[in-house]
Design a protein around this motif. Structure first.
Motif, PDB file in Angstrom:
ATOM      1  N   MET A   1       0.824  -1.475   0.005  1.00 13.18           N
ATOM      2  CA  MET A   1       0.055  -0.007   0.022  1.00 13.18           C
ATOM      3  C   MET A   1       0.897   1.232  -0.049  1.00 13.18           C
ATOM      4  N   THR A   2       0.632   2.303  -0.776  1.00  9.59           N
ATOM      5  CA  THR A   2       1.191   3.600  -0.743  1.00  9.59           C
ATOM      6  C   THR A   2       0.548   4.657  -0.094  1.00  9.59           C
ATOM      7  N   ASN A   3      -0.527   4.205   0.803  1.00 15.09           N
ATOM      8  CA  ASN A   3      -1.144   5.362   1.554  1.00 15.09           C
ATOM      9  C   ASN A   3      -1.198   4.858   3.155  1.00 15.09           C
ATOM     10  N   VAL A   4      -0.315   4.193   3.766  1.00 15.10           N
ATOM     11  CA  VAL A   4      -0.358   3.728   4.989  1.00 15.10           C
ATOM     12  C   VAL A   4      -0.747   4.803   6.066  1.00 15.10           C
ATOM     13  N   ASP A   5      -0.089   5.744   5.698  1.00 13.71           N
ATOM     14  CA  ASP A   5      -0.496   7.118   6.552  1.00 13.71           C
ATOM     15  C   ASP A   5      -2.055   7.254   6.737  1.00 13.71           C
ATOM     16  N   GLU A   6      -2.635   7.223   5.681  1.00 15.40           N
ATOM     17  CA  GLU A   6      -4.178   7.575   5.470  1.00 15.40           C
ATOM     18  C   GLU A   6      -4.919   6.593   6.310  1.00 15.40           C
ATOM     19  N   MET A   7      -4.456   5.199   5.949  1.00 14.32           N
ATOM     20  CA  MET A   7      -5.194   4.067   6.485  1.00 14.32           C
ATOM     21  C   MET A   7      -5.256   4.259   7.927  1.00 14.32           C
ATOM     22  N   PHE A   8      -3.781   4.416   8.467  1.00 20.19           N
ATOM     23  CA  PHE A   8      -3.631   4.721   9.810  1.00 20.19           C
ATOM     24  C   PHE A   8      -4.230   5.692  10.645  1.00 20.19           C
ATOM     25  N   GLU A   9      -4.512   6.776  10.022  1.00 20.13           N
ATOM     26  CA  GLU A   9      -5.298   7.843  10.384  1.00 20.13           C
ATOM     27  C   GLU A   9      -6.633   7.528  10.560  1.00 20.13           C
ATOM     28  N   GLN A  10      -7.293   6.751   9.503  1.00 23.43           N
ATOM     29  CA  GLN A  10      -8.951   6.371   9.396  1.00 23.43           C
ATOM     30  C   GLN A  10      -8.855   5.349  10.911  1.00 23.43           C
ATOM     31  N   LEU A  11      -8.142   4.521  10.884  1.00 24.00           N
ATOM     32  CA  LEU A  11      -8.169   3.641  12.093  1.00 24.00           C
ATOM     33  C   LEU A  11      -8.279   4.715  13.611  1.00 24.00           C
ATOM     34  N   LEU A  12      -7.536   5.556  13.435  1.00 22.19           N
ATOM     35  CA  LEU A  12      -7.313   6.545  14.737  1.00 22.19           C
ATOM     36  C   LEU A  12      -8.462   7.205  14.814  1.00 22.19           C
TER      37      LEU A  12
ATOM     38  N   ARG B   1      -1.508  -1.645  16.539  1.00 15.96           N
ATOM     39  CA  ARG B   1      -0.273  -1.859  17.022  1.00 15.96           C
ATOM     40  C   ARG B   1       0.738  -1.889  16.369  1.00 15.96           C
ATOM     41  N   ASP B   2       0.733  -1.690  15.182  1.00 16.00           N
ATOM     42  CA  ASP B   2       1.820  -1.589  14.170  1.00 16.00           C
ATOM     43  C   ASP B   2       1.748  -0.599  12.867  1.00 16.00           C
ATOM     44  N   TYR B   3       2.789  -0.119  12.496  1.00 11.18           N
ATOM     45  CA  TYR B   3       2.390   0.862  11.356  1.00 11.18           C
ATOM     46  C   TYR B   3       2.537   0.019   9.865  1.00 11.18           C
ATOM     47  N   ALA B   4       2.910  -1.131  10.145  1.00 11.21           N
ATOM     48  CA  ALA B   4       2.831  -1.874   8.516  1.00 11.21           C
ATOM     49  C   ALA B   4       1.509  -1.930   8.073  1.00 11.21           C
ATOM     50  N   ASP B   5       1.522  -1.786   6.691  1.00 12.73           N
ATOM     51  CA  ASP B   5       0.324  -1.862   6.042  1.00 12.73           C
ATOM     52  C   ASP B   5      -0.495  -3.411   6.190  1.00 12.73           C
ATOM     53  N   THR B   6       0.358  -4.616   6.382  1.00 10.49           N
ATOM     54  CA  THR B   6      -0.114  -5.562   6.736  1.00 10.49           C
ATOM     55  C   THR B   6      -1.205  -5.617   7.954  1.00 10.49           C
ATOM     56  N   PHE B   7      -0.485  -5.134   8.963  1.00  5.46           N
ATOM     57  CA  PHE B   7      -1.261  -4.997   9.995  1.00  5.46           C
ATOM     58  C   PHE B   7      -2.655  -4.097  10.155  1.00  5.46           C
ATOM     59  N   ILE B   8      -2.361  -2.959   9.418  1.00  2.12           N
ATOM     60  CA  ILE B   8      -3.572  -2.027   9.359  1.00  2.12           C
ATOM     61  C   ILE B   8      -4.586  -2.484   8.689  1.00  2.12           C
ATOM     62  N   ILE B   9      -4.307  -3.333   7.326  1.00  2.00           N
ATOM     63  CA  ILE B   9      -5.323  -3.964   6.768  1.00  2.00           C
ATOM     64  C   ILE B   9      -5.863  -5.063   7.580  1.00  2.00           C
ATOM     65  N   LEU B  10      -5.283  -5.648   8.319  1.00  2.00           N
ATOM     66  CA  LEU B  10      -6.021  -6.815   9.257  1.00  2.00           C
ATOM     67  C   LEU B  10      -6.978  -6.099  10.126  1.00  2.00           C
ATOM     68  N   GLU B  11      -6.431  -5.041  10.825  1.00  2.00           N
ATOM     69  CA  GLU B  11      -7.358  -4.162  11.861  1.00  2.00           C
ATOM     70  C   GLU B  11      -8.425  -3.649  11.007  1.00  2.00           C
ATOM     71  N   SER B  12      -8.153  -3.017   9.903  1.00  2.00           N
ATOM     72  CA  SER B  12      -9.268  -2.461   9.170  1.00  2.00           C
ATOM     73  C   SER B  12     -10.349  -3.332   8.806  1.00  2.00           C
ATOM     74  N   LEU B  13      -9.928  -4.399   8.171  1.00  3.55           N
ATOM     75  CA  LEU B  13     -10.981  -5.608   7.926  1.00  3.55           C
ATOM     76  C   LEU B  13     -11.681  -6.140   9.134  1.00  3.55           C
ATOM     77  N   GLY B  14     -10.704  -6.368  10.295  1.00  6.26           N
ATOM     78  CA  GLY B  14     -11.187  -6.983  11.550  1.00  6.26           C
ATOM     79  C   GLY B  14     -12.322  -5.880  12.001  1.00  6.26           C
ATOM     80  N   HIS B  15     -11.742  -4.502  11.966  1.00  2.00           N
ATOM     81  CA  HIS B  15     -12.991  -3.678  12.709  1.00  2.00           C
ATOM     82  C   HIS B  15     -14.019  -3.584  11.963  1.00  2.00           C
ATOM     83  N   TYR B  16     -14.279  -3.765  10.481  1.00  2.00           N
ATOM     84  CA  TYR B  16     -15.550  -3.496   9.690  1.00  2.00           C
ATOM     85  C   TYR B  16     -16.324  -5.070   9.919  1.00  2.00           C
ATOM     86  N   LEU B  17     -15.556  -6.071  10.052  1.00  2.00           N
ATOM     87  CA  LEU B  17     -16.109  -7.301  10.242  1.00  2.00           C
ATOM     88  C   LEU B  17     -16.902  -7.255  11.684  1.00  2.00           C
ATOM     89  N   ASP B  18     -16.327  -6.752  12.708  1.00  2.00           N
ATOM     90  CA  ASP B  18     -16.784  -6.493  14.100  1.00  2.00           C
ATOM     91  C   ASP B  18     -18.153  -5.721  13.883  1.00  2.00           C
TER      92      ASP B  18
END
Length: 637
Positions: free
Chosen positions: A154-165, A172-189
């Protein structure tokens, strides 16, 4: 590719659509899914040798028993290690128990219906077991548990990170892998909670609620919500603990994904021939996932294709997949690589002064072999036309011996270099290390007439040129050719990739270094300074507003001027032969690979706004001497 480049990862997903006893009766083993997964992974081993992992989900696991399993391992032997561990768990049970399908279904780990696997090449510099896919997001609710694996950057990890905030999370991590996991997990919840609230009003409780939630989970909806701002190339695959599965491809079609399903199995993989071989299918049986599309398999086995993100107007599948990364056994890729070799003929003929009699053709490395075949076929056709023309013009005046001599002429091909060992050059430094590198390839003595023959070597791409300078040209020069022509079946690599290939720093590219040197030699230093100032001026702009000014570094020069400079830079001191380097044109690349227009590493035309932003920062970091610094961006909303 003579330079080692880490690249796109590989994914594989299998959903068994019948009960385990069906496969036991028909194929003699309830491990049918695991066995097929192993083949899918091994046949994509080229896509990731830093590590691998697999996850499995049991359908209808009884309370008190695990329903989701995972194994991961690092290193090039990860696949064997993982399956060794999986089979080790089976040895805890007696042979009789392992024949009891009811017992297996209930108690044996990895005796499951859903499987997800991943092969990893790091493109971020982050390594270790924690970064190996599949990643897990566990929960006591099966419908809230998620296993995720992907081929993406991903080229916009910062925006994805800010969206979660902004939604109250604490990533828990700035890597795109973890951010995608948390993003999908959030919307799954949120999707599970939405369904729970509505079902609860119906007066149901307990397992009734859980089962209805699982039936009503709207996978397309949560994928749309999560991926709304994603910018990059990706194939994201996931298993949900309740038994749903999905695979989503980016809307630009940058990363590849293929699928197949029948009444027994649904499967997704990064390459088509991998599925063909594993399941004994024809080319037409396997389909490509469309850009922005997701394949979704519900717990009940229902399979659907859903357009999650609107397909972009300009589709840009990665052309490097066709040139180098994907297996050459694919029907279309094989033909395209041969075409790449064929289209180089006019440049090759000019480079050898049309002298067939005194030219030997070969290839390095093995991945260039198919392009070599295409080149040789085209050379033979050209040579035959020349012979036919001579016979037509002089036929009446030629005697039998002269005719036979003309007809006997062939394009000369030899196996000039052989890579038969891997030297551990890391154990030494300096000149000794370089000397060892010069012996990575062995040459075939007697394959050339010394001090008479020219030598043409085709490669599939030239990135840094390090191996050419330190090893290959020195080795080939030992054969005493009068001229060495290095031919690249791909164009000059001028720009970083930010969608899954480990090419993120401008100083890695010999084409970029050649252009910089030419600017300095010709008194055009001001061009470098101007590009730097323009890049600085847009550093804090939104990604959609950023322009790729790095293109201006190359504008004063023709492709041939840069190629000739590259040749001079890569010619080792003391080389006796003249060295020339010939590159494919971007125009011919598109002729050979008409359905894969992604050429940003050659042209600088990035398919997403995030690409322009990343190359802008790459140039700033290059000038400021901070290329190893991780990208950090100021957010602008």
């Amino acid at each position: 590719m003579t330079d080692k480049i880490k690249h796109e990862c590989g994914v594989a997903m299998i959903r068994l659509l019948k009960p385990l006893d069906y496969y036991y009766k028909k194929y003699g083993s309830w491990q049918y899914g695991l066995d097929k997964l192993y083949l899918l992974m091994e046949k994509q081993h080229n896509r990731g040798q830093e590590g691998a992992g697999l996850a499995a989900v049991k359908l209808e696991a009884s309370a008190g028993n695990e329903f989701i399993f995972r194994e991961r391992a690092a290193g090039s032997g990860a696949i064997a290690e993982i399956f060794g561990k999986v089979h080790e768990t089976f040895r805890r049970f007696s042979p009789d128990k392992l024949k009891d399908i009811d017992f297996v279904k209930k108690s044996v780990p990895f005796a499951a219906e859903l499987f997800l696997a991943h092969l990893r090449y790091s493109t971020t510099g982050k390594s270790g077991l924690a970064y190996l896919h599949p990643l897990l997001r566990r929960n006591n609710w099966a419908s809230r548990s998620l296993a995720l694996a992907g081929n993406f950057n991903m080229t916009n990890v910062d925006e994805m990170f800010e969206q979660l905030l902004s939604e109250g999370q604490h990533p828990r991590d700035y890597a795109d892998t973890f951010i995608i996991l948390e993003s999908l997990g959030h919307y799954l919840d949120r999707e599970v909670q939405y369904q729970y609230d509505h079902i609860n009003k119906e007066g149901l409780n307990g397992q009734q609620i859980s089962h209805l939630i699982e039936e009503r989970l709207d996978i397309p909806f949560l994928l749309k919500r999560a991926s709304k701002i994603w910018d990059g190339g990706y194939v994201i695959s996931g298993l949900i603990g309740c038994g749903d599965a999905f695979a989503l491809r980016d809307p630009w079609g940058i990363r590849p994904a293929f699928y197949y399903y029948d009444d027994e199995v649904a499967v997704v993989a990064s390459e088509r021939p991998v599925i063909q071989t594993t399941f004994n299918l024809t080319k037409d049986d396997v389909h490509e996932l469309e850009p922005g599309q997701a394949l979704i398999v519900k717990k009940n086995g229902k399979i659907s294709l859903s357009q999650i993100i609107e397909k972009k107007e300009k589709i840009t599948p990665c052309s490097f997949e066709r040139i180098y990364f994907s297996r050459g056994s694919d029907y279309d890729i094989y033909r395209e690589r041969k075409k790449l070799g064929e289209l180089l003929i006019p440049k090759i003929l000019d480079a050898i002064d049309h002298d067939f009699d005194n030219t030997v053709f070969s290839f390095i490395p093995n991945t260039a072999e198919v392009a070599f075949f295409g080149m040789m076929e085209a050379l033979e056709k050209h040579f035959n036309k020349e012979k036919a023309q001579i016979l037509a013009e002089k036929g009446a005046s030629l005697n039998k011996n002269e005719i036979e001599q003309i007809l006997s002429k062939r394009v000369r091909a030899e196996k000039v270099a052989i890579k038969d060992i891997k030297l551990r050059t890391f154990i030494t430094e300096g000149n000794t290390r370089n000397d060892l590198a010069a012996h990575v390839y062995d040459i075939t003595y007697g394959s050339l007439e010394r001090n008479k023959d020219k030598l043409v070597i085709i490669d599939d791409s030239i990135v840094r040129g390090t191996t050419l300078k330190q090893s290959i040209i020195k080795i080939l020069d030992r054969l005493d050719p009068t001229k060495i022509v290095i031919v690249s079946s791909s164009p000059q690599i001028r720009y970083p990739d930010y969608y899954g290939i480990d090419m993120s720093r401008l100083s890695e590219f010999i084409a970029f270094k050649a252009a910089i040197e030419l600017l300095k030699e010709r008194g055009l230093q001001h061009v470098i300074d101007e590009v730097y100032q323009k890049s600085l001026a847009q550093k804090d702009k939104k990604k959609e507003e950023i322009v790729n000014y790095v293109k201006e570094i190359y504008e004063p020069f023709t492709d041939e001027e840069i190629s000739d400079k590259i040749a001079r830079m890569l010619t080792p001191e003391g080389t006796k032969a003249e060295v020339k380097i010939v590159f494919q044109t971007i125009e011919n690349l598109h002729k050979a690979c008409p359905d894969h227009a992604g050429d940003w590493y050659f042209s600088g035309d990035y398919p997403t706004p995030g690409g322009n932003r990343m190359v802008n920062h790459a140039f700033i970091n290059y000038i400021e001497g901070e290329e190893n610094r991780p990208y950090q961006f100021k957010l602008n909303f």
